[in-house]
Design a protein around this motif. Structure first.
Motif, PDB file in Angstrom:
ATOM      1  N   SER A 164      10.191  15.820  37.594  1.00 23.28           N
ATOM      2  CA  SER A 164      11.133  14.704  37.698  1.00 23.28           C
ATOM      3  C   SER A 164      11.403  14.406  39.169  1.00 23.28           C
ATOM      4  O   SER A 164      12.508  14.603  39.677  1.00 23.28           O
ATOM      5  N   VAL A 165      10.374  13.929  39.841  1.00 28.04           N
ATOM      6  CA  VAL A 165      10.409  13.673  41.276  1.00 28.04           C
ATOM      7  C   VAL A 165       9.651  12.383  41.554  1.00 28.04           C
ATOM      8  O   VAL A 165       8.683  12.053  40.853  1.00 28.04           O
ATOM      9  N   TYR A 166      10.109  11.657  42.578  1.00 28.18           N
ATOM     10  CA  TYR A 166       9.446  10.421  42.995  1.00 28.18           C
ATOM     11  C   TYR A 166       9.079  10.532  44.469  1.00 28.18           C
ATOM     12  O   TYR A 166       9.776  11.176  45.248  1.00 28.18           O
ATOM     13  N   VAL A 218      11.987  12.343  46.456  1.00 25.68           N
ATOM     14  CA  VAL A 218      13.324  12.197  45.869  1.00 25.68           C
ATOM     15  C   VAL A 218      13.335  12.762  44.447  1.00 25.68           C
ATOM     16  O   VAL A 218      12.715  12.184  43.542  1.00 25.68           O
ATOM     17  N   PRO A 219      14.010  13.867  44.203  1.00 28.23           N
ATOM     18  CA  PRO A 219      14.124  14.387  42.839  1.00 28.23           C
ATOM     19  C   PRO A 219      15.121  13.580  42.009  1.00 28.23           C
ATOM     20  O   PRO A 219      16.065  12.990  42.554  1.00 28.23           O
ATOM     21  N   GLN A 220      14.908  13.542  40.723  1.00 26.30           N
ATOM     22  CA  GLN A 220      15.838  12.849  39.829  1.00 26.30           C
ATOM     23  C   GLN A 220      17.244  13.431  39.951  1.00 26.30           C
ATOM     24  O   GLN A 220      18.236  12.711  39.841  1.00 26.30           O
ATOM     25  N   SER A 221      17.333  14.724  40.224  1.00 22.53           N
ATOM     26  CA  SER A 221      18.653  15.362  40.353  1.00 22.53           C
ATOM     27  C   SER A 221      19.447  14.745  41.500  1.00 22.53           C
ATOM     28  O   SER A 221      20.673  14.603  41.410  1.00 22.53           O
ATOM     29  N   ALA A 222      18.769  14.352  42.591  1.00 24.52           N
ATOM     30  CA  ALA A 222      19.473  13.711  43.710  1.00 24.52           C
ATOM     31  C   ALA A 222      19.976  12.330  43.310  1.00 24.52           C
ATOM     32  O   ALA A 222      21.079  11.921  43.695  1.00 24.52           O
ATOM     33  N   ARG A 225      26.095   4.768  36.155  1.00 27.16           N
ATOM     34  CA  ARG A 225      24.997   5.393  35.422  1.00 27.16           C
ATOM     35  C   ARG A 225      23.801   5.590  36.344  1.00 27.16           C
ATOM     36  O   ARG A 225      23.426   4.684  37.075  1.00 27.16           O
ATOM     37  N   PRO A 226      23.168   6.769  36.309  1.00 29.76           N
ATOM     38  CA  PRO A 226      22.006   6.995  37.181  1.00 29.76           C
ATOM     39  C   PRO A 226      20.797   6.209  36.699  1.00 29.76           C
ATOM     40  O   PRO A 226      20.674   5.888  35.515  1.00 29.76           O
ATOM     41  N   PRO A 227      19.886   5.872  37.599  1.00 32.93           N
ATOM     42  CA  PRO A 227      18.658   5.195  37.174  1.00 32.93           C
ATOM     43  C   PRO A 227      17.800   6.122  36.334  1.00 32.93           C
ATOM     44  O   PRO A 227      17.727   7.325  36.596  1.00 32.93           O
ATOM     45  N   GLU A 228      17.171   5.561  35.329  1.00 36.12           N
ATOM     46  CA  GLU A 228      16.294   6.368  34.482  1.00 36.12           C
ATOM     47  C   GLU A 228      14.961   6.652  35.167  1.00 36.12           C
ATOM     48  O   GLU A 228      14.304   7.659  34.881  1.00 36.12           O
ATOM     49  N   THR A 229      14.570   5.768  36.072  1.00 40.38           N
ATOM     50  CA  THR A 229      13.317   5.948  36.792  1.00 40.38           C
ATOM     51  C   THR A 229      13.346   5.107  38.060  1.00 40.38           C
ATOM     52  O   THR A 229      14.181   4.205  38.201  1.00 40.38           O
ATOM     53  N   LEU A 230      12.467   5.394  38.983  1.00 35.94           N
ATOM     54  CA  LEU A 230      12.227   4.553  40.150  1.00 35.94           C
ATOM     55  C   LEU A 230      10.831   3.962  40.016  1.00 35.94           C
ATOM     56  O   LEU A 230       9.886   4.678  39.664  1.00 35.94           O
ATOM     57  N   ALA A 231      10.709   2.673  40.305  1.00 34.49           N
ATOM     58  CA  ALA A 231       9.403   2.042  40.138  1.00 34.49           C
ATOM     59  C   ALA A 231       9.317   0.768  40.957  1.00 34.49           C
ATOM     60  O   ALA A 231      10.333   0.127  41.259  1.00 34.49           O
ATOM     61  N   CYS A 232       8.096   0.421  41.350  1.00 33.71           N
ATOM     62  CA  CYS A 232       7.818  -0.906  41.914  1.00 33.71           C
ATOM     63  C   CYS A 232       6.356  -1.225  41.633  1.00 33.71           C
ATOM     64  O   CYS A 232       5.643  -0.438  40.998  1.00 33.71           O
ATOM     65  N   THR A 240      18.756   7.912  49.647  1.00 33.56           N
ATOM     66  CA  THR A 240      18.702   8.172  48.208  1.00 33.56           C
ATOM     67  C   THR A 240      19.466   7.103  47.442  1.00 33.56           C
ATOM     68  O   THR A 240      19.015   6.622  46.396  1.00 33.56           O
ATOM     69  N   THR A 241      20.617   6.707  47.956  1.00 30.32           N
ATOM     70  CA  THR A 241      21.395   5.648  47.312  1.00 30.32           C
ATOM     71  C   THR A 241      20.627   4.335  47.321  1.00 30.32           C
ATOM     72  O   THR A 241      20.602   3.607  46.318  1.00 30.32           O
ATOM     73  N   TYR A 242      19.988   4.022  48.446  1.00 35.08           N
ATOM     74  CA  TYR A 242      19.221   2.772  48.516  1.00 35.08           C
ATOM     75  C   TYR A 242      18.057   2.788  47.527  1.00 35.08           C
ATOM     76  O   TYR A 242      17.793   1.783  46.855  1.00 35.08           O
ATOM     77  N   PHE A 243      17.358   3.921  47.423  1.00 31.50           N
ATOM     78  CA  PHE A 243      16.258   4.015  46.463  1.00 31.50           C
ATOM     79  C   PHE A 243      16.765   3.757  45.043  1.00 31.50           C
ATOM     80  O   PHE A 243      16.103   3.077  44.257  1.00 31.50           O
ATOM     81  N   ALA A 244      17.917   4.332  44.722  1.00 27.32           N
ATOM     82  CA  ALA A 244      18.477   4.150  43.384  1.00 27.32           C
ATOM     83  C   ALA A 244      18.791   2.690  43.113  1.00 27.32           C
ATOM     84  O   ALA A 244      18.591   2.182  41.994  1.00 27.32           O
ATOM     85  N   HIS A 245      19.293   1.965  44.119  1.00 24.88           N
ATOM     86  CA  HIS A 245      19.614   0.548  43.957  1.00 24.88           C
ATOM     87  C   HIS A 245      18.346  -0.303  43.907  1.00 24.88           C
ATOM     88  O   HIS A 245      18.161  -1.124  43.007  1.00 24.88           O
TER      89      HIS A 245
END
Length: 262
Positions: free
Chosen positions: A18-20, A75-79, A90-97, A137-142
């Motif tokens: 669970s890492v990106y 970036v781990p999902q835990s972060a 709510r945390p993002p379920e995934t990161l993608a582009c 990490t916050t920016y990646f989540a957004h």
């Protein structure tokens, strides 16, 4: 990661988890093949400024056929879960582009600002490193996970909290004080404190500390015969060269740092 010669071949494969990985191309990578789950997902160039995201669960493998110069954020999902909890969303379920990547001026600017710290990591300091880690990490989540903006968008520190923070930084200007220690004094998380401090004072905590260290060093140089090498270390700089670079950058004759400090 940098290589000036072509035909590196396959990069070391990542372990499914669970890492990106978020990759920022510092220069154009002319030829690359990206495999996801053992299938070719993209083939071609990644221009300078391109940002791409890979999910380690997809077992990404990159065949690096041309020279490259890339900053990679892991970036781990835990972060992501932690920053979401910190902000009450709510945390993002995934990161993608897009598999071919996209241009992102914010991440390009961040990558450029990080280069001096990557070249001289001993000069970065805990406070700066923690702030960049939390902010990125916050920016990646957004940007790549669709997470909503922070719940405390307007939160500021009280006058008492500001005084307490400045006093603590003043008392420890010669040490590598961490953002987490400062935040704990305010009963805030490191992320909450960093955002609120900047909104209240107009400076980041590590930015304020740099200014204060320079002022303390200037006072020592005016009123003592201590060698500049020792002054630099006493004021929390890694080396005299580090002090000289910061001193030249912050060349204002007087810097107002807060009540009772100049």
């Amino acid at each position: 990661m940098r290589r000036d010669a072509p035909d590196h071949g396959f990069a070391t494969p990542t372990r499914p988890d669970s890492v990106y990985s978020i990759l920022v191309q510092l220069r154009t990578q002319e030829r690359r093949e990206l495999y996801l789950n053992d299938r070719l997902a993209h083939q071609g160039a990644f221009p300078e400024r391109t940002v791409s995201v890979v999910d380690h669960w997809q077992r990404p493998k990159a065949n690096l056929l041309s020279a490259f110069d890339t900053i990679i954020f892991t970036v781990p999902q835990s972060a992501l879960n932690e920053v979401a909890e910190d902000q009450g969303v709510r945390p993002p379920e995934t990161l993608a582009c897009e598999v071919q990547g996209r241009f992102d001026d914010t991440l390009w600017s961040l990558a450029q600002s990080l280069l001096p710290a990557l070249e001289r990591p001993e000069e970065a300091g805990l406070m700066y490193a923690e702030r960049v880690l939390l902010a990125s990490t916050t920016y990646f989540a957004h940007a790549f996970g669709g997470m909503r903006p922070p719940a405390d968008a307007g939160h500021r520190l009280s006058a008492k909290q500001v005084d307490s923070a400045l006093d603590l930084m003043h008392d420890h200007f010669g040490t590598d004080l961490s953002l987490s220690v400062l935040a704990a004094e305010m009963n805030l998380t490191a992320s909450q404190f960093a955002r609120a401090f900047r909104r209240t004072t107009g400076k980041t905590p590590d930015g304020w500390m740099r200014l204060h260290r320079i002022e303390q060093a200037k006072t020592m140089m005016r009123h003592s015969s201590t060698p500049i090498e020792h002054i630099a270390l006493l004021c929390g700089f890694a080396t005299s060269g580090h002090f000289t670079r910061i001193f030249r950058t912050l060349s204002a004759p007087r810097l107002r740092l807060g009540a009772g400090r100049s």
